[in-house]
Design an enzyme around this catalytic site. Structure first.
Site, PDB file in Angstrom:
ATOM      1  N   THR A 280     -28.966  -5.300  49.676  1.00 13.17           N
ATOM      2  CA  THR A 280     -29.244  -3.808  49.752  1.00 13.17           C
ATOM      3  C   THR A 280     -28.332  -3.375  50.857  1.00 13.17           C
ATOM      4  OG1 THR A 280     -31.581  -3.716  49.248  1.00 13.17           O
ATOM      5  CG2 THR A 280     -30.766  -1.977  50.437  1.00 13.17           C
ATOM      6  N   PHE A 282     -27.433  -0.667  53.814  1.00 13.80           N
ATOM      7  CA  PHE A 282     -28.105   0.575  54.632  1.00 13.80           C
ATOM      8  C   PHE A 282     -27.073   1.268  55.404  1.00 13.80           C
ATOM      9  CE2 PHE A 282     -31.413  -2.722  53.896  1.00 13.80           C
ATOM     10  CZ  PHE A 282     -32.517  -1.833  53.735  1.00 13.80           C
TER      11      PHE A 282
HETATM   12  O1  LIG Z   1     -39.733  -0.629  50.897  1.00 13.38           O
HETATM   13  C1  LIG Z   1     -38.924  -1.198  51.538  1.00 13.38           C
HETATM   14  O2  LIG Z   1     -39.103  -2.065  52.493  1.00 13.38           O
HETATM   15  C2  LIG Z   1     -37.451  -0.647  51.723  1.00 13.38           C
HETATM   16  O3  LIG Z   1     -36.997  -0.810  53.064  1.00 13.38           O
HETATM   17  C3  LIG Z   1     -36.806   0.238  50.712  1.00 13.38           C
HETATM   18  C4  LIG Z   1     -36.086  -0.637  49.878  1.00 13.38           C
HETATM   19  C5  LIG Z   1     -35.238   0.284  48.942  1.00 13.38           C
HETATM   20  O4  LIG Z   1     -35.110   1.611  49.204  1.00 13.38           O
HETATM   21  O5  LIG Z   1     -34.615  -0.479  48.022  1.00 13.38           O
HETATM   22  C6  LIG Z   1     -35.065  -1.549  50.590  1.00 13.38           C
HETATM   23  C7  LIG Z   1     -34.703  -2.906  50.269  1.00 13.38           C
HETATM   24  C8  LIG Z   1     -35.347  -3.389  49.145  1.00 13.38           C
HETATM   25  O6  LIG Z   1     -34.290  -3.371  48.247  1.00 13.38           O
HETATM   26  C9  LIG Z   1     -36.553  -2.859  48.653  1.00 13.38           C
HETATM   27  C10 LIG Z   1     -36.722  -1.427  49.130  1.00 13.38           C
END
Ligand SMILES: O=C(O)C(=O)C[C@]1(C(=O)O)C=C[C@@H](O)C=C1
Length: 396
Positions: A280, A282
């Site tokens: 992911t 950010f």
């Molecule tokens: O729910 C979380 O822990 C988040 O940080 C959000 C989130 C997202 O929005 O994709 C971040 C990383 C992972 O892919 C899963 C969820």
């Protein structure tokens, strides 16, 4: 047969010729800037019979392009000339500040960072990756994190923008435009999802699994094998907290090892994501932009809208291709202020087209002349253009 005509030399200093492509129907499209000459040459190389260059003035090569007057480099050069500082005296001048000098202490101590979710969410882990000793500030939703930075309640926000499996997080693209924050950095986080349950529970006992919808999608195969019901929760850490406070043996969560630790859950299985490369990305948002350098690999994020017309997106993308600038992301979102364009043709009736915003990330620093020229060029045919930020590329 379509022809290209040369029209009057117009305004822009970089215009070396005005090429007009006239289609069979008589409608004309222009290539009134330096680098589109190369497009036309390429088109001719492809032996496109519909295009003929009738004339062009002597054109310098793309490499000769100079950044817009007033660019930092021009200003620095002029300042040195003005103050008549000779080359040998340069060593006595203070060293110019670079992007790294302007960053707060590297470990992020004293920095307050907002994120969406509860402690133990992947967004908090990303914030701690960016600023290891920062104070993390949980927020109910993405908008609250944006506002927390704008209202000086925190220094930065770290929010997810895309995932290698699930794709873009559209809400944050929309919020980037609605708020005036700058992208000051990025974090590429390897997301290792864990299946959590109450102490003493075996994974075969689970009937329900709670998590963020993205996390549920990312471990679809594991959940199908378990044959459990998926329940969506705002974030992975909130899911873990609900399992802990609910006390039901048949309910588990997909969340981080950090969340297991915080909420006293057991890790039933680690790395339950279907794809090992579950990353992911950010964005780090700040009130002030980063002053870019050329000392390392930089990325620039922009958003723009285009004038209507055939090939405008082709032209927009060409401003990067012609300067060998690599694009790393392109996203389109409906324009909320102007979602539909009504084309009124009294004979044919009214057609409604969607109007789009384009978000592009490209690999170049805004300190590089090729990036400045690409932006000046893009501005020629975009109705709106905003640089969202220029920041160092993060590597996993
Ligand atoms: O729910 C979380 O822990 C988040 O940080 C959000 C989130 C997202 O929005 O994709 C971040 C990383 C992972 O892919 C899963 C969820």
């Amino acid at each position: 047969m379509a022809t290209l005509k040369v029209g009057p030399f117009q305004g822009c200093a970089r215009v070396s010729s005005l090429l007009v492509a006239v289609s069979d129907s008589g409608s004309a499209s222009t290539a009134n800037s330096l680098s589109f000459r190369n497009d036309f040459i390429k088109l001719r190389k492809l032996e496109c019979p519909r295009l003929v260059v009738l004339a062009s003035r002597a054109i310098t090569s793309l490499e000769d392009e100079k950044p817009a007057v007033g660019s930092s480099q021009t200003i620095i050069n002029r300042t040195l000339e003005d103050s008549k500082v000779s080359r040998k005296d340069l060593s006595i001048l203070p060293k110019p500040l670079s992007a790294t000098d302007l960053q707060s202490p590297n470990d992020g101590s004293k920095v307050r960072v907002a994120y969406q979710g509860l402690p133990g969410a992947y967004s908090e882990i990303a914030a701690l990756r960016a600023y290891p000793k920062c104070e993390t500030v949980p927020c109910d939703d993405f908008e609250a994190a944006f506002k927390a930075v704008e209202l000086w309640l925190v220094d930065k926000a770290v929010l997810p923008i895309e995932n290698s499996v699930g794709g873009s997080i559209h809400r944050n693209y929309d919020l980037l435009l609605r708020h005036r924050l700058h992208i000051a950095g990025e974090v590429q986080l390897q997301v290792n999802l864990c299946l959590l349950g109450l102490q003493g529970v075996r994974k075969e006992e689970l009937k329900n699994v709670l998590s963020h919808p993205h996390a549920l999608d990312q471990c679809e195969m594991t959940l199908s094998t378990l044959g459990v019901m998926r329940i969506s929760i705002e974030d992975t850490a909130a899911a873990a907290q609900m399992v802990a406070s609910g006390g039901k043996r048949d309910t588990g969560a997909i969340a981080s090892a950090r969340a297991a630790d915080i909420y006293g859950l057991n890790i039933l299985e680690e790395n339950v994501q279907d794809n090992d490369n579950n990353i992911t990305r950010f964005l780090i948002l700040a009130r002030e932009p980063v002053i870019p350098g050329t000392d390392k690999l930089y990325k620039t994020s922009i958003v723009f809208t285009l004038e209507e017309g055939p090939g405008v997106l082709f032209k927009a993308l060409a401003v990067f291709a012609l300067r060998e600038i690599n694009l790393t992301k392109i996203e389109s979102r409906p324009q909320r202020q102007r979602p539909l364009r009504v084309v009124d043709d009294s004979n044919e009736g009214r057609a409604k087209y969607f109007d789009y915003l384009f978000y592009i990330d490209f690999e170049a620093s805004m300190m590089e002349p090729r990036a400045q020229c690409a932006m000046a060029h893009l501005q020629e045919f975009s109705r709106f253009l905003r640089v969202l930020g220029c920041y160092p590329v993060d590597k996993v």
